[in-house]
Design an enzyme around this catalytic site. Structure first.
Site, mmCIF file in Angstrom:
data_model
loop_
_atom_site.group_PDB
_atom_site.id
_atom_site.type_symbol
_atom_site.label_atom_id
_atom_site.label_comp_id
_atom_site.label_asym_id
_atom_site.label_seq_id
_atom_site.Cartn_x
_atom_site.Cartn_y
_atom_site.Cartn_z
ATOM 1 N N THR A 189 0.797 -1.240 0.000
ATOM 2 C CA THR A 189 0.000 0.000 0.000
ATOM 3 C C THR A 189 0.828 1.288 0.000
ATOM 4 O O THR A 189 1.732 1.436 0.814
ATOM 5 C CB THR A 189 -0.840 0.026 1.298
ATOM 6 O OG1 THR A 189 -1.669 -1.113 1.307
ATOM 7 C CG2 THR A 189 -1.663 1.277 1.423
ATOM 8 N N VAL A 218 -12.662 -5.366 3.136
ATOM 9 C CA VAL A 218 -12.157 -3.996 3.020
ATOM 10 C C VAL A 218 -11.115 -3.816 4.122
ATOM 11 O O VAL A 218 -11.332 -4.217 5.267
ATOM 12 C CB VAL A 218 -13.308 -2.979 3.179
ATOM 13 C CG1 VAL A 218 -12.775 -1.567 3.306
ATOM 14 C CG2 VAL A 218 -14.266 -3.086 1.991
ATOM 15 N N GLY A 219 -9.995 -3.228 3.771
ATOM 16 C CA GLY A 219 -8.926 -3.026 4.750
ATOM 17 C C GLY A 219 -8.965 -1.643 5.375
ATOM 18 O O GLY A 219 -9.983 -0.951 5.348
ATOM 19 N N THR A 240 0.554 1.116 6.573
ATOM 20 C CA THR A 240 0.624 0.004 5.634
ATOM 21 C C THR A 240 0.760 -1.280 6.439
ATOM 22 O O THR A 240 1.170 -1.246 7.593
ATOM 23 C CB THR A 240 1.806 0.183 4.655
ATOM 24 O OG1 THR A 240 1.818 -0.913 3.730
ATOM 25 C CG2 THR A 240 3.143 0.236 5.371
ATOM 26 N N GLY A 241 0.403 -2.393 5.829
ATOM 27 C CA GLY A 241 0.468 -3.668 6.532
ATOM 28 C C GLY A 241 -0.914 -4.258 6.722
ATOM 29 O O GLY A 241 -1.853 -3.872 6.014
ATOM 30 N N GLY A 243 -4.298 -4.574 7.547
ATOM 31 C CA GLY A 243 -5.250 -3.511 7.850
ATOM 32 C C GLY A 243 -6.119 -3.777 9.056
ATOM 33 O O GLY A 243 -6.550 -2.836 9.733
HETATM 34 N N1 ASP Z 1 -3.103 -2.116 4.538
HETATM 35 C C1 ASP Z 1 -3.494 -2.879 3.382
HETATM 36 C C2 ASP Z 1 -4.735 -3.654 3.686
HETATM 37 O O1 ASP Z 1 -4.890 -4.153 4.799
HETATM 38 C C3 ASP Z 1 -2.473 -3.809 2.862
HETATM 39 C C4 ASP Z 1 -1.042 -3.402 2.763
HETATM 40 O O2 ASP Z 1 -0.616 -2.378 3.275
HETATM 41 O O3 ASP Z 1 -0.300 -4.130 2.140
HETATM 42 O O4 ASP Z 1 -5.518 -3.838 2.803
#
Ligand code: ASP
Length: 329
Positions: A189, A218-219, A240-241, A243
């Site tokens: 992200t 949905v994140g 990011t990461g 969600g």
């Molecule tokens: N934060 C994003 C989600 O959970 C994913 C990501 O950052 O890679 O959809």
């Protein structure tokens, strides 16, 4: 003062909450700053090192007299349009039904905000989010409704699933195991923030979400206050990461509010991660990275795990920095 660089392994929730309790802003004398941070405007900053092109595109808008809002939209469009970035926009990894579904949000200095979630077939969800903000009485449109609105606004529909993403998906189907991987390719992200020459802030966040998520999931990325939040009085934060961890802790809003209370961007990001550690089981198995800026252009970053990095363009100079992290193995 606690040694805030020293941390933790296994059974950490207790240690983390002790840290949180001890970090009372009122009696905090020694401020923790990111060693790479300095004051300076204008600025554009984004999650993940490969997003140097995105922060440069954002800064290009600013130097051409455009607003921070224009800047973050332009920046977010870079990975959205890049088929080799398999975590954002066109070329993103699909959900477990083979559909690429996109989440994005945008916010400006006047607290205007727009968002789309679970939207298919549109290459630049960030631009649709901006239209939601500017042309509707709502903040968030989802799924079919978001797509219908995008169509009405003249956005072209395309197939977002590239051959490479399809190939990987077909491979994944052999086991169909949903196991979020940390730092996939180090360009998950994009969360991007900018402060322009009028000293106004804006933020944007866009993603194809966790690979092989359930259809309809949905994140955090399209949720104002989770994946991204800006407040022109204070600064802002992006995430990011995984969600789910960010949503449960209102990550970006929490970090922005901590800065309002006097924390540096670095302290606020560390506190955001420690909140996750204190509250959520198994947090050490998942990656979350936070990035924050204040209105002076100082920045901070912190992650659960090793491997998070970020790109910054401050006054025309582009750099990539590695983030500090919590779980030291
Ligand atoms: N934060 C994003 C989600 O959970 C994913 C990501 O950052 O890679 O959809």
């Amino acid at each position: 003062m606690l040694n805030r660089r020293k941390f933790i392994k296994g059974g950490t929730a207790l240690a983390a909450s002790a840290t949180i309790l001890s970090c009372n802003t009122e009696d905090q004398t020694e401020k923790v700053n990111n060693p790479n941070s300095k004051e300076g405007l204008p600025i554009s900053i984004a999650t993940w090192g490969p997003n140097t092109a995105a922060v440069d595109a954002a800064m290009n808008e600013i130097t051409n007299g455009k607003t921070a809002l224009d800047a973050v939209e332009a920046g977010a469009k870079v990975p959205e349009g890049d088929p080799n970035d398999m975590s954002v926009g066109y070329g993103g990894r699909p959900d477990r039904e083979g559909k690429v579904t996109l989440d994005a949000c945008i916010m400006d200095a006047e607290m205007n905000a727009g968002s789309v979630s679970f939207m298919q077939n549109i290459k630049h969800p960030i631009s649709v989010a901006r239209r939601v903000m500017e042309k509707t009485p709502h903040v968030m449109l989802a799924g079919e409704g978001a797509l219908k609105f995008a169509r009405e606004e003249g956005f072209e529909e395309i197939d977002l699933l590239t051959d490479q993403a399809k190939k990987e998906y077909e491979e994944w189907l052999k086991t169909s195991e949903y196991k979020p991987k940390a730092n996939i390719e180090r360009h998950d992200t994009i969360g991007i923030m900018a402060i322009d020459t009028s000293n106004k802030i804006a933020g944007a966040c866009t993603t194809s979400g966790m690979a092989y998520k359930m259809h309809g999931r949905v994140g955090d990325s399209p949720i104002i206050g989770a994946g991204m939040y800006v407040d022109d009085e204070v600064g802002g934060a992006v995430a990011t990461g995984v969600g789910e961890l960010v949503i449960k802790t209102c990550g970006s809003f929490l970090i922005t509010e901590l800065m309002r209370q006097g924390r540096t961007p670095q302290e606020a990001c560390e506190e955001g991660v420690k909140r996750i550690a204190a509250k959520l089981k198994d947090f050490e198995n998942y990656q979350v990275g936070f990035l924050a800026i204040n209105k002076k252009g100082e920045h901070g970053a912190f992650a659960i795990l090793k491997g998070f990095n970020y790109a910054i363009n401050q006054g025309g100079k582009t750099e990539v920095f590695e983030s500090e992290y919590l779980v030291k193995n």
